[in-house]
Enzyme design. Structure first.
Site, PDB file in Angstrom:
ATOM      1  N   SER A 167       0.819  -1.219   0.000  1.00  0.00           N
ATOM      2  CA  SER A 167       0.000   0.000   0.000  1.00  0.00           C
ATOM      3  C   SER A 167       0.847   1.262   0.000  1.00  0.00           C
ATOM      4  CB  SER A 167      -0.959   0.017   1.205  1.00  0.00           C
ATOM      5  OG  SER A 167      -1.792  -1.122   1.187  1.00  0.00           O
ATOM      6  N   ARG A 168       2.093   1.125  -0.409  1.00  0.00           N
ATOM      7  CA  ARG A 168       3.051   2.235  -0.440  1.00  0.00           C
ATOM      8  C   ARG A 168       3.268   2.876   0.931  1.00  0.00           C
ATOM      9  NH1 ARG A 168       4.911   2.966  -5.330  1.00  0.00           N
ATOM     10  NH2 ARG A 168       3.645   2.345  -7.119  1.00  0.00           N
TER      11      ARG A 168
END
Length: 208
Positions: A185-186
């Site tokens: 999800s960065r």
């Protein structure tokens, strides 16, 4: 067994070594063991006196508690920019491992003795190339480069090749060293060693 770095891990404060050099050595060893073609390749970014940025990939040749060393032509674009504005940033882009190391700091020339100790370790062709190439200068064509190389071959035929006076090392003396670990999800982990005005090092977590 080689770790599968495609399974994004975590980098927690409890994972870090006590100092940036030990932590870098551990990650560099991982990168070399992973089988990356050039684990010592790093992007060196400099800037002109006017603040215009420039970047290129060079090879790290040495590192210790004093910093990170690379060698180049002092008359090259990066050499000129560092003479005018002696600060740089480094990025080690170990993408297949979901890792990066980012360094910022002042830059100084290494001693001539260090340059002379390193230069004989280079392949002879690279030694001759240091004499043949006016790095970053405009040349009329490829033949000009090849002719200059042939002249260097002839000049040093049967003799050791000394380092040119215009060639040597730079050391990036770190002010910050950031260890970046990719996560899903960065929401990556970014832990940074930062040197304070009192010459002490603190560890900071940066938002992804």
């Amino acid at each position: 067994m080689r770790r599968d770095y495609t399974e994004r891990g975590a980098l927690l404060e409890t994972d870090l070594a006590a100092d940036w050099r030990t932590q870098f050595e551990a990650w560099f060893t991982d990168a070399a063991g992973f089988g990356l073609a050039e684990p010592n390749a790093m992007i060196v970014s400099t800037a002109t006196p006017e603040g215009r940025p420039s970047a290129r990939t060079v090879l790290l040749k040495e590192y210790d508690e004093r910093g990170f060393v690379f060698f180049t032509n002092y008359h090259s674009r990066k050499g000129g920019e560092l003479a005018a504005n002696p600060y740089a940033s480094l990025v080690f882009p170990w993408f297949p491992m979901q890792r990066q190391v980012l360094v910022t700091g002042a830059v100084e020339r290494v001693s001539r003795a260090e340059t002379e100790a390193y230069f004989p370790l280079r392949p002879r062709g690279s030694q001759l190339g240091a004499w043949a190439s006016p790095q970053s200068s405009v040349v009329p064509d490829r033949a000009a480069v090849d002719d200059a190389y042939a002249a260097a071959e002839q000049r040093f035929a049967g003799e050791p090749v000394p380092p040119p006076e215009h060639w040597g090392g730079f050391r990036v003396v770190p002010e910050t060293v950031e260890f970046w670990q990719g996560r899903s999800s960065r929401l990556h982990d970014r832990l940074r060693f930062r040197r304070t005005e009192k010459e002490l090092w603190v560890v900071e977590r940066l938002a992804p």
